[in-house]
Design a protein around this motif. Structure first.
Motif, short mmCIF file in Angstrom:
data_model
loop_
_atom_site.label_atom_id
_atom_site.label_comp_id
_atom_site.label_asym_id
_atom_site.label_seq_id
_atom_site.Cartn_x
_atom_site.Cartn_y
_atom_site.Cartn_z
N ARG A 261 0.83 -1.20 0.00
CA ARG A 261 0.00 0.00 0.00
C ARG A 261 0.86 1.25 0.00
NH1 ARG A 261 -5.25 -1.33 1.93
NH2 ARG A 261 -5.39 -3.57 2.34
N VAL A 262 0.43 2.25 -0.76
CA VAL A 262 1.04 3.57 -0.69
C VAL A 262 -0.08 4.55 -0.37
CG1 VAL A 262 2.20 5.40 -1.98
CG2 VAL A 262 2.95 3.02 -2.24
N SER A 263 0.15 5.37 0.65
CA SER A 263 -0.89 6.30 1.10
C SER A 263 -0.96 7.53 0.20
CB SER A 263 -0.62 6.73 2.54
OG SER A 263 0.44 7.67 2.57
N ALA A 264 -1.99 8.32 0.41
CA ALA A 264 -2.23 9.50 -0.42
C ALA A 264 -1.13 10.55 -0.27
CB ALA A 264 -3.59 10.11 -0.08
N ARG A 265 -0.35 10.45 0.80
CA ARG A 265 0.76 11.39 1.00
C ARG A 265 2.12 10.73 0.79
NH1 ARG A 265 -3.36 13.25 4.33
NH2 ARG A 265 -3.80 15.48 4.09
N GLY A 266 2.12 9.55 0.16
CA GLY A 266 3.37 8.95 -0.27
C GLY A 266 4.08 8.08 0.73
N LYS A 267 3.34 7.52 1.68
CA LYS A 267 3.98 6.59 2.63
C LYS A 267 3.70 5.15 2.20
CE LYS A 267 4.63 9.22 6.83
NZ LYS A 267 4.44 9.25 8.30
N LEU A 268 4.74 4.34 2.26
CA LEU A 268 4.63 2.91 1.99
C LEU A 268 4.17 2.19 3.26
CD1 LEU A 268 5.32 0.36 0.18
CD2 LEU A 268 7.58 0.44 1.27
N HIS A 269 3.12 1.39 3.13
CA HIS A 269 2.61 0.61 4.25
C HIS A 269 2.65 -0.87 3.88
CE1 HIS A 269 1.04 4.01 6.69
NE2 HIS A 269 0.93 4.58 5.49
N MET A 270 3.24 -1.66 4.76
CA MET A 270 3.32 -3.10 4.54
C MET A 270 1.96 -3.77 4.67
SD MET A 270 6.52 -3.77 3.98
CE MET A 270 6.75 -2.16 3.21
N CYS A 271 1.06 -3.16 5.45
CA CYS A 271 -0.20 -3.80 5.81
C CYS A 271 -1.19 -2.71 6.18
CB CYS A 271 0.03 -4.74 7.00
SG CYS A 271 -1.45 -5.55 7.65
N LEU A 272 -2.48 -2.96 5.92
CA LEU A 272 -3.52 -2.02 6.34
C LEU A 272 -3.47 -1.80 7.85
CD1 LEU A 272 -6.09 -0.38 5.74
CD2 LEU A 272 -7.40 -2.50 5.89
N PHE A 273 -3.03 -2.83 8.58
CA PHE A 273 -3.00 -2.75 10.04
C PHE A 273 -1.58 -2.72 10.58
CE2 PHE A 273 -7.11 -4.41 8.87
CZ PHE A 273 -7.95 -3.57 9.60
N GLY A 274 -0.65 -2.21 9.77
CA GLY A 274 0.73 -2.06 10.24
C GLY A 274 0.85 -0.95 11.25
N ASP A 275 2.01 -0.88 11.91
CA ASP A 275 2.19 0.13 12.94
C ASP A 275 3.15 1.25 12.54
OD1 ASP A 275 4.42 -1.41 13.01
OD2 ASP A 275 4.06 -2.28 14.98
N TYR A 276 3.48 1.32 11.26
CA TYR A 276 4.31 2.44 10.80
C TYR A 276 4.20 2.55 9.28
CZ TYR A 276 7.72 -0.89 8.95
OH TYR A 276 8.32 -1.88 8.23
N GLY A 277 4.62 3.70 8.75
CA GLY A 277 4.70 3.91 7.31
C GLY A 277 6.06 4.47 6.96
N VAL A 278 6.53 4.20 5.75
CA VAL A 278 7.85 4.65 5.30
C VAL A 278 7.65 5.73 4.24
CG1 VAL A 278 10.00 3.97 4.20
CG2 VAL A 278 8.83 2.38 5.74
N ASP A 279 8.17 6.92 4.50
CA ASP A 279 7.95 8.05 3.59
C ASP A 279 8.79 7.89 2.32
OD1 ASP A 279 7.28 10.43 2.45
OD2 ASP A 279 7.65 11.63 4.25
N LEU A 280 8.10 7.81 1.17
CA LEU A 280 8.77 7.68 -0.13
C LEU A 280 8.81 9.00 -0.90
CD1 LEU A 280 7.10 4.37 -1.44
CD2 LEU A 280 9.26 4.60 -0.18
N ARG A 281 8.22 10.02 -0.34
CA ARG A 281 7.93 11.23 -1.13
C ARG A 281 9.19 11.86 -1.74
NH1 ARG A 281 2.65 14.57 -0.47
NH2 ARG A 281 2.48 15.15 -2.66
N ASP A 282 10.27 11.92 -0.98
CA ASP A 282 11.50 12.53 -1.50
C ASP A 282 12.02 11.78 -2.74
OD1 ASP A 282 11.43 14.40 0.47
OD2 ASP A 282 13.02 13.52 1.69
N LEU A 283 11.70 10.49 -2.83
CA LEU A 283 12.20 9.68 -3.95
C LEU A 283 11.26 9.71 -5.14
CD1 LEU A 283 13.43 6.59 -1.89
CD2 LEU A 283 14.78 8.52 -2.73
N LEU A 284 10.18 10.49 -5.04
CA LEU A 284 9.20 10.56 -6.13
C LEU A 284 9.29 11.88 -6.90
CD1 LEU A 284 6.07 9.10 -4.28
CD2 LEU A 284 7.70 7.90 -5.76
#
Length: 326
Positions: A261-284
């Motif tokens: 999953r990638v959120s509307a603000r550019g965070k990568l999520h491993m799972c809908l119910f994960g406990d963190y997101g990884v910001d990809l925005r700088d790489l886009l």
């Protein structure tokens, strides 16, 4: 190259949120309506969407589902469909919508490259539909489904959350509805999120009970394709439609996980119910970052857990299902 985690799960399917905003007030998601979070960052641009989809496509992803919130609230939604569809390697471009704009836009979206469509319909009774969604839009949504067929979609998927004391008694009516319509009716088990603990306790209806009803009445499980979503799909010789069951509380639910999953603000999520997101925005921000983008995504897959642990009452950081494109 394929994106792959430590459990030999390959990821053919990207769920891409393009907005948190929704204009419905569904009881199980945003009962008080959408409230801005106060974040300053904007939603992904079309250029950023192109770069993230291209990176996923280069690593084996063949299906993208455009989600929200309500994705069609974005004025550039048709451009986003076209951009996603134009990326080499992407075979399926899907969206999940509440359907309120579908009657007017089905042809436009189909022409732009949309291949699959899911419409949320939680009741076939207009009054119950209004009670669950907070909007008196039943007629518009039903007209949208008709328009999708007229636009050339061979099948429409309808998402329904069955809930005790609300719409669970409509199961026979839903099955009758798809007897002569090429609709894949997808019953989604109510999921517990951070803001909805009490609601879940009161209204949760087990998907297993629906599966048992189907099996007792001649429905047969269909084989999966590699980029299918999580639904167990059942067919019946007397029905034109199909039934999909999404049962996240089933013991082996995560074994066939094939989506990121990638959120509307550019965070990568491993799972809908994960406990963190990884910001990809700088790489886009430009195409030259693509190798680093791919490396970042692949390295994060080493952190993907074997399960979402929903059955243990864990809901991660997800406050509601609109947050990262439920």
């Amino acid at each position: 190259m394929h994106f792959e985690d430590n459990y030999q799960r390959k990821f053919y399917y990207l769920r891409l949120s393009i907005t948190d905003v929704c204009n419905f007030k569904c009881q199980y998601c945003l009962p008080d309506g959408f409230k801005p979070s106060g974040k300053n960052s904007s939603f992904l641009t079309v250029g950023e969407i192109k770069r993230v989809v291209s990176a996923f496509a280069k690593c084996g992803t063949t299906k993208v589902r455009i989600t929200g919130g309500e994705p069609s609230l974005r004025k550039d939604f048709t451009d986003i469909i076209s951009t996603v569809a134009s990326q080499a390697g992407i075979e399926k471009v899907a969206t999940t919508t509440n359907g309120y704009r579908l009657a007017k836009r089905a042809d436009e979206w189909r022409d732009a490259g949309l291949t699959h469509i899911n419409v949320s319909v939680d009741s076939l009774d207009p009054r119950m539909f209004h009670q669950i969604t907070g909007e008196n839009k039943f007629v518009e949504v039903m007209s949208g489904i008709d328009a999708a067929f007229e636009a050339g979609f061979s099948q429409v998927k309808v998402n329904t959350v069955l809930m005790k004391q609300l719409n669970s008694q409509e199961l026979p009516a839903f099955l009758h509805w798809i007897k002569t319509r090429p609709i894949q009716l997808r019953f989604i088990e109510l999921m517990q999120t951070g803001e909805m603990d009490g609601f879940f306790s009161e209204f949760h209806q087990s998907g297993v009970s629906i599966r048992n009803h189907l099996l007792a009445n001649g429905w047969i499980l269909k084989p999966r394709e590699k980029n299918d979503g999580p639904a167990e799909v059942y067919m019946h010789p007397d029905y034109l439609g199909e039934v999909g069951l999404i049962m996240p509380y089933k013991k082996d639910f995560c074994e066939t996980c094939n989506r990121l999953r990638v959120s509307a603000r550019g965070k990568l999520h491993m799972c809908l119910f994960g406990d963190y997101g990884v910001d990809l925005r700088d790489l886009l921000q430009n195409d030259e970052h693509q190798p680093q983008l791919i490396h970042t995504i692949q390295s994060q897959l080493g952190e993907k857990k074997v399960s979402h642990f929903l059955d243990q009452g864990l809901t991660g950081m997800t406050p509601n299902l609109a947050y990262i494109g439920g």
